[in-house]
Write a protein that holds these residues in place. Sequence first.
Motif, mmCIF file in Angstrom:
data_model
loop_
_atom_site.group_PDB
_atom_site.id
_atom_site.type_symbol
_atom_site.label_atom_id
_atom_site.label_comp_id
_atom_site.label_asym_id
_atom_site.label_seq_id
_atom_site.Cartn_x
_atom_site.Cartn_y
_atom_site.Cartn_z
ATOM 1 N N LEU A 67 0.956 -1.225 0.059
ATOM 2 C CA LEU A 67 -0.131 0.093 0.050
ATOM 3 C C LEU A 67 0.916 1.184 -0.185
ATOM 4 N N LEU A 68 2.121 1.347 0.882
ATOM 5 C CA LEU A 68 2.762 2.422 0.946
ATOM 6 C C LEU A 68 3.404 2.689 -0.397
ATOM 7 N N GLU A 69 4.060 1.650 -0.894
ATOM 8 C CA GLU A 69 4.661 1.658 -2.109
ATOM 9 C C GLU A 69 3.951 2.249 -3.166
ATOM 10 N N ALA A 70 2.616 1.721 -3.317
ATOM 11 C CA ALA A 70 1.727 2.100 -4.576
ATOM 12 C C ALA A 70 1.512 3.728 -4.416
ATOM 13 N N VAL A 71 1.205 4.260 -3.289
ATOM 14 C CA VAL A 71 1.016 5.793 -2.824
ATOM 15 C C VAL A 71 2.274 6.505 -3.100
ATOM 16 N N GLU A 72 3.433 6.003 -2.602
ATOM 17 C CA GLU A 72 4.554 6.666 -2.879
ATOM 18 C C GLU A 72 4.879 6.554 -4.575
ATOM 19 N N CYS A 73 4.331 5.676 -5.303
ATOM 20 C CA CYS A 73 4.598 5.693 -6.625
ATOM 21 C C CYS A 73 3.705 6.575 -7.451
ATOM 22 N N GLY A 74 2.641 7.352 -6.704
ATOM 23 C CA GLY A 74 1.797 8.255 -7.203
ATOM 24 C C GLY A 74 0.526 7.601 -7.647
ATOM 25 N N GLY A 83 -2.310 23.944 -3.507
ATOM 26 C CA GLY A 83 -1.061 24.951 -3.048
ATOM 27 C C GLY A 83 -0.257 23.880 -2.316
ATOM 28 N N LEU A 84 -0.813 23.140 -1.482
ATOM 29 C CA LEU A 84 0.238 22.034 -0.632
ATOM 30 C C LEU A 84 0.771 20.959 -1.549
ATOM 31 N N THR A 85 -0.020 20.600 -2.378
ATOM 32 C CA THR A 85 0.539 19.216 -3.307
ATOM 33 C C THR A 85 1.746 19.689 -4.075
ATOM 34 N N THR A 86 1.362 21.135 -4.583
ATOM 35 C CA THR A 86 2.459 21.644 -5.619
ATOM 36 C C THR A 86 3.613 22.206 -4.896
ATOM 37 N N ARG A 87 3.565 22.800 -3.589
ATOM 38 C CA ARG A 87 4.620 23.332 -2.805
ATOM 39 C C ARG A 87 5.631 22.189 -2.457
ATOM 40 N N ASN A 97 -1.031 13.813 -5.144
ATOM 41 C CA ASN A 97 -2.463 13.561 -4.949
ATOM 42 C C ASN A 97 -2.796 13.740 -3.565
ATOM 43 N N ARG A 98 -4.097 13.678 -3.102
ATOM 44 C CA ARG A 98 -4.424 13.755 -1.740
ATOM 45 C C ARG A 98 -3.742 12.523 -1.092
ATOM 46 N N ALA A 99 -3.915 11.036 -1.618
ATOM 47 C CA ALA A 99 -3.171 10.331 -0.698
ATOM 48 C C ALA A 99 -1.843 10.391 -0.428
ATOM 49 N N HIS A 100 -1.094 10.729 -1.286
ATOM 50 C CA HIS A 100 0.348 10.997 -1.183
ATOM 51 C C HIS A 100 0.595 12.276 -0.117
ATOM 52 N N ALA A 101 -0.312 13.086 -0.280
ATOM 53 C CA ALA A 101 -0.270 14.206 0.693
ATOM 54 C C ALA A 101 -0.410 13.967 2.223
ATOM 55 N N VAL A 102 -1.568 13.158 2.388
ATOM 56 C CA VAL A 102 -1.923 12.521 3.720
ATOM 57 C C VAL A 102 -0.730 11.594 4.316
ATOM 58 N N ALA A 103 -0.008 10.793 3.184
ATOM 59 C CA ALA A 103 1.122 10.066 3.816
ATOM 60 C C ALA A 103 2.112 10.794 4.106
ATOM 61 N N HIS A 104 2.495 11.746 3.417
ATOM 62 C CA HIS A 104 3.706 12.623 3.456
ATOM 63 C C HIS A 104 3.374 13.381 5.021
ATOM 64 N N ALA A 105 2.141 13.961 5.054
ATOM 65 C CA ALA A 105 1.928 14.533 6.602
ATOM 66 C C ALA A 105 2.087 13.776 7.643
ATOM 67 N N VAL A 106 1.736 12.552 7.442
ATOM 68 C CA VAL A 106 1.464 11.811 8.558
ATOM 69 C C VAL A 106 3.077 11.349 8.913
ATOM 70 N N ARG A 107 3.901 11.063 8.033
ATOM 71 C CA ARG A 107 5.237 10.695 7.952
ATOM 72 C C ARG A 107 5.974 11.699 8.734
ATOM 73 N N GLU A 108 5.562 12.982 8.268
ATOM 74 C CA GLU A 108 6.538 14.071 8.840
ATOM 75 C C GLU A 108 6.052 14.581 10.198
ATOM 76 N N GLY A 109 5.037 13.997 10.551
ATOM 77 C CA GLY A 109 4.365 14.480 11.951
ATOM 78 C C GLY A 109 3.558 15.674 11.799
ATOM 79 N N TYR A 110 3.062 16.269 10.735
ATOM 80 C CA TYR A 110 2.410 17.306 10.600
ATOM 81 C C TYR A 110 0.881 17.132 11.177
ATOM 82 N N ILE A 111 0.607 15.716 11.041
ATOM 83 C CA ILE A 111 -1.142 15.751 11.498
ATOM 84 C C ILE A 111 -1.057 14.443 12.372
#
Length: 202
Positions: free
Chosen positions: A76-83, A179-183, A188-202
Amino acid sequence: MVVRAADPISRAGAEAQLRRHPALELVAEDAAAPGVVTVLLAESADASVVAALRRLVRGGDQRVVLVVERMRETELLEAVECGVAAILWRREATAERLGRAVLAAARGEGDLPADLLGRLITQVGRLQRSVQGQPGHSPSGLSERESDVLRLVAEGFDTGEIAARLSYSERTVKNVLHGLTTRLQLRNRAHAVAHAVREGYI
């Protein structure tokens, strides 16, 4: 959109489902162009499927809906990280559900079943906790508005529901996510959630 599958029966079945949707148009596999959504059918997201996903999304010009029978957490994580823009269980891939996933992918939005979203959040949370305190781990780089929107995306709410809960317009929610996904160069949204959780943002 294009349908790809290892066997002709699965491909024909998915194409028949998608032809029922008036807003979708099927194109030949060799006619795929940037912006076309690819529906990839597989038993699981094994190494060969992950390699295919990487080829499809290389350069950011393809959006992929992955339809699978089963999926382990690491896959699952690999698929999301693939985009991958959307993941569906084969047993839930009705004409309506598959059409919604393709349209979400075309808009640049993510679409995951609730059980997969929960598993993704759990797994990324574990990863995030494992890197906390390590050198180079940066503090939150999200605004309060971005964090609020991402938290609700992670809970499975769609754009309209997020707008209602936060008293924003739907356009504002879309602008925040864009703005968030571009910056952060997220797909996509799933990748944004994965990134935010991984980095401790949410």
